[in-house]
Design a protein around this motif. Structure first.
Motif, short mmCIF file in Angstrom:
data_model
loop_
_atom_site.label_atom_id
_atom_site.label_comp_id
_atom_site.label_asym_id
_atom_site.label_seq_id
_atom_site.Cartn_x
_atom_site.Cartn_y
_atom_site.Cartn_z
N GLU A 37 27.55 23.78 -36.10
CA GLU A 37 28.74 22.95 -36.22
C GLU A 37 29.24 22.96 -37.66
OE1 GLU A 37 31.68 20.09 -36.24
OE2 GLU A 37 29.89 19.86 -37.47
N HIS B 117 29.72 14.37 -41.53
CA HIS B 117 29.78 15.19 -40.30
C HIS B 117 28.61 14.84 -39.38
CE1 HIS B 117 32.94 18.22 -40.36
NE2 HIS B 117 32.80 18.30 -41.66
N HIS C 40 32.71 24.69 -40.06
CA HIS C 40 33.53 24.05 -41.08
C HIS C 40 33.36 24.72 -42.45
CE1 HIS C 40 34.69 20.68 -38.53
NE2 HIS C 40 33.43 20.47 -38.23
N HIS D 114 28.97 13.21 -35.58
CA HIS D 114 28.54 13.87 -34.35
C HIS D 114 27.40 13.11 -33.67
CE1 HIS D 114 31.27 17.19 -34.69
NE2 HIS D 114 31.00 17.22 -35.99
ZN LIG Z 1 31.86 18.16 -37.73
#
Ligand SMILES: [Zn+2]
Length: 106
Positions: free
Chosen positions: A31, A13, A35, A17
């Motif tokens: 962020e 992740h 999730h 990003h």
């Molecule tokens: Zn993410």
């Protein structure tokens, strides 16, 4: 053991990003929370530092609204690692059958 698995997902992740735009710690915490990964700054920051030490991220300090923030972006090595992780994740999902409508992964 579960933590070990998720640590890899979390790193992917972060790389993802940081490839799209410069990211900073608090942004990434929010962020990841979206999730379902609840990370404290004390957990996230060492991960960012390690990825930088390993050459996957580079950082710079910027002053935003009077506060100094460290922004991270992916290096070419980070982008390469992300592509490799993507390939491997696809392969894994294929093997698990997650992309097959005939089998549902719960
Ligand atoms: Zn993410």
């Amino acid at each position: 053991m579960i933590r070990d698995f998720f640590l890899g997902f979390i790193k992917i992740h972060i790389l993802h990003h940081a490839t799209e735009e410069p990211i900073y710690g608090l942004y990434m915490i929010q962020e990841l929370a979206s999730h379902g990964y609840e990370l404290s700054p004390g957990t996230l920051y060492p991960i960012l530092h390690k990825l930088e030490d390993q050459g996957y991220l580079q950082s710079e300090k910027r002053v935003v609204e009077g506060k100094v923030r460290r922004y991270y972006t992916a290096t070419p090595a980070g982008e390469e690692a992300l592509i490799e992780a993507y390939t491997k994740a696809r392969e894994l999902l294929n093997e698990l059958g997650a992309v097959s409508p005939s089998r549902e992964v719960r």
